[in-house]
Scaffold this motif. Structure first.
Motif, PDB file in Angstrom:
ATOM      1  N   UNK A 282       0.817  -1.208   0.000  1.00 37.24           N
ATOM      2  CA  UNK A 282       0.000   0.000   0.000  1.00 37.24           C
ATOM      3  C   UNK A 282       0.851   1.257   0.000  1.00 37.24           C
ATOM      4  N   UNK A 283       0.350   2.281  -0.667  1.00 33.64           N
ATOM      5  CA  UNK A 283       0.986   3.589  -0.658  1.00 33.64           C
ATOM      6  C   UNK A 283       0.601   4.326   0.618  1.00 33.64           C
ATOM      7  N   UNK A 285      -0.751   7.199   1.117  1.00 32.99           N
ATOM      8  CA  UNK A 285      -2.100   7.791   1.097  1.00 32.99           C
ATOM      9  C   UNK A 285      -3.162   6.737   1.363  1.00 32.99           C
ATOM     10  N   UNK A 286      -2.946   5.514   0.857  1.00 34.97           N
ATOM     11  CA  UNK A 286      -3.911   4.444   1.090  1.00 34.97           C
ATOM     12  C   UNK A 286      -3.928   4.040   2.558  1.00 34.97           C
ATOM     13  N   UNK A 287      -2.771   3.932   3.171  1.00 37.46           N
ATOM     14  CA  UNK A 287      -2.703   3.589   4.586  1.00 37.46           C
ATOM     15  C   UNK A 287      -3.411   4.638   5.444  1.00 37.46           C
ATOM     16  N   UNK A 288      -3.228   5.887   5.058  1.00 38.69           N
ATOM     17  CA  UNK A 288      -3.917   6.966   5.780  1.00 38.69           C
ATOM     18  C   UNK A 288      -5.425   6.837   5.640  1.00 38.69           C
ATOM     19  N   UNK A 289      -5.872   6.502   4.433  1.00 36.91           N
ATOM     20  CA  UNK A 289      -7.308   6.300   4.202  1.00 36.91           C
ATOM     21  C   UNK A 289      -7.838   5.144   5.041  1.00 36.91           C
ATOM     22  N   UNK A 290      -7.111   4.018   5.039  1.00 36.14           N
ATOM     23  CA  UNK A 290      -7.559   2.855   5.793  1.00 36.14           C
ATOM     24  C   UNK A 290      -7.666   3.180   7.280  1.00 36.14           C
ATOM     25  N   UNK A 291      -6.690   3.906   7.791  1.00 32.22           N
ATOM     26  CA  UNK A 291      -6.714   4.259   9.216  1.00 32.22           C
ATOM     27  C   UNK A 291      -7.907   5.148   9.534  1.00 32.22           C
ATOM     28  N   UNK A 292      -8.218   6.083   8.638  1.00 34.26           N
ATOM     29  CA  UNK A 292      -9.348   6.985   8.874  1.00 34.26           C
ATOM     30  C   UNK A 292     -10.681   6.254   8.841  1.00 34.26           C
ATOM     31  N   UNK A 293     -10.715   5.104   8.156  1.00 31.52           N
ATOM     32  CA  UNK A 293     -11.940   4.309   8.037  1.00 31.52           C
ATOM     33  C   UNK A 293     -11.954   3.134   9.006  1.00 31.52           C
ATOM     34  N   UNK A 294     -10.957   3.068   9.896  1.00 34.15           N
ATOM     35  CA  UNK A 294     -10.841   1.965  10.861  1.00 34.15           C
ATOM     36  C   UNK A 294     -10.792   0.610  10.157  1.00 34.15           C
TER      37      UNK A 294
END
Length: 435
Positions: A282-283, A285-294
């Motif tokens: 994962x890039x 930005x994707x990891x940040x997205x996943x974290x924000x969505x739990x």
């Protein structure tokens, strides 16, 4: 005997049988097996699944016209006319007919699916099989790749669409409450609106069912619908994950395989090791997205000098770590079980009966404290944790009708589940001064 010097009177007390809910899991499938819809089968090893799998259907004709392939099967395919389902085509020549597609039934023996480019005239007819066969096989395979100590159920729901599956599971769970601690559901359910509603109904503090749901990099944003839901465990699979793998099943196994005890303490969920699973690439930005969505995902543990696959996140839709609710559920189950055991045994003892008095309250308090102490010793809760009890005189004075009804609501405790580290900062000062 009447003339004996000593007579021994015996009173029995039976220990409770351990509650197995937290070790019970279900792999949900729609058409992957020959089981009757609404029934389940215990799987103790991957080979147990083989005789249950639905078979392939022989194809008698396959033609292409204006972007649509029409397939005719030798026997009824089982899809309701007008409905869609995911089916896998294999063994066709040309190979352009092969693959997994969303098909639409037009008759009891015929269905269509979209193929943009003409694959040519079919010279060899292959077979078709419900795509759920491969999916449930992958679930079982990935689950038991972690070990063989904990069995799992396969639940057949039937139906073709995700909505039909959700409806069937909803009815099943109403009829069989607390049937499973973890439900691993088909990938297609992740974006089904009725599934969001089902998950939300099990997000209360005393609900003990967790829905393990799989997303991919293109539909991960849909997980926003589950934010705040305690019963939701969302997972993002890497795009390179093979069809033989259902990655989130490794998390299900490791949680269900726990047997809390003094010598088998419960570790944190975050950074859990997985066997035979695909590491995400994962890039940032994707990891940040996943974290924000739990959402949870898997990467290689390179930061710790490890080659193991590790779980990143370990959280539920509410953003709380899974261990928080695992420990809470353990307390609910075992306090309920042990206090009920004390009352029932005390109601059948002629030597040491349990009465509603101060001594009886003390016994209940001691039994609850012993249970809490076990939870601390098993790595579930921080110490100390004290069980409080309102004394007999105070409680019955304030609640005289409760004594007449045999009701006592005076026990309480405040428990703090154990947590793990997720981020550590080390402050390093480097100097060129000697001494």
């Amino acid at each position: 005997m009447a003339n004996d010097v000593v007579t021994i009177n015996v009173s029995t007390q039976f220990a409770p049988v351990a509650d197995g809910l937290q070790k019970t899991g279900t792999l949900v499938t729609q058409g992957g097996t020959t089981l009757t819809p609404g029934t389940k089968q215990l799987i103790t090893e991957p080979s147990d699944l083989t005789p249950l799998l639905a078979g392939a259907l022989q194809v008698t004709a396959a033609t292409w016209a204006t972007g649509t392939v029409t397939v005719t099967t030798a026997s009824a395919h089982g899809i309701t006319v007008g409905e869609t389902a995911n089916w896998t085509m294999a063994g066709f020549v040309p190979t352009g007919y092969n693959g997994t597609f969303q098909v639409t039934a037009t008759t009891s023996t015929q269905f269509t699916y979209a193929v943009a480019v003409n694959p040519g005239t079919a010279t060899t007819m292959g077979t078709v099989i419900n795509a759920s066969v491969a999916e449930v096989t992958a679930m079982v395979s990935t689950y038991f790749a972690q070990g063989s100590n904990n069995s799992v159920y396969v639940l057949e729901l039937g139906g073709n669409t995700a909505a039909e599956g959700v409806t069937a599971l909803t009815a099943y769970m109403v009829e069989y409450p607390n049937d499973a601690y973890i439900c691993v559901v088909p990938r297609a359910w992740a974006t089904e609106s009725s599934y969001v509603a089902l998950v939300s109904t099990y997000s209360g503090n005393t609900a003990m069912t967790y829905f393990f749901t799989t997303f991919n990099s293109t539909n991960a944003a849909s997980a926003s619908a589950y934010l705040g839901m305690k019963s939701f465990f969302g997972f993002v699979e890497d795009p390179s994950t093979p069809v033989t793998e259902f990655t989130v099943a490794f998390v299900a196994y490791n949680i269900l395989n726990r047997s809390p005890s003094n010598v088998n303490k419960v570790p944190p969920t975050q950074y859990m090791f997985g066997s035979g699973v695909t590491n995400g690439t994962w890039k940032s930005a994707q990891k940040t997205q996943f974290k924000s969505l739990n959402l949870n995902y898997v990467i290689k543990g390179s930061e710790g000098g490890l080659t193991n696959s590790i779980l990143m996140g370990g959280v539920l839709g509410s953003g709380i770590f899974f261990n928080f609710w695992y420990a809470t559920d353990w307390a609910i189950i075992n306090l309920h079980l042990n206090l009920a055991n004390e009352v029932m045994n005390g109601s059948n003892s002629t030597i040491n009966p349990l009465y509603y008095n101060q001594q009886g309250i003390n016994r209940l308090q001691a039994r609850a404290q012993k249970t809490v102490n076990s939870g601390i010793a098993f790595g579930l809760f921080l110490a100390p944790a004290v069980v409080n009890a309102v004394d007999f005189v105070t409680y019955t004075t304030d609640n005289p009708s409760d004594y007449q009804a045999g009701e006592y609501d005076g026990l309480s405790a405040s428990l703090t589940p154990q947590n793990g580290f997720t981020h550590v900062v080390f402050n390093l000062n480097v100097t060129d001064l000697i001494g």
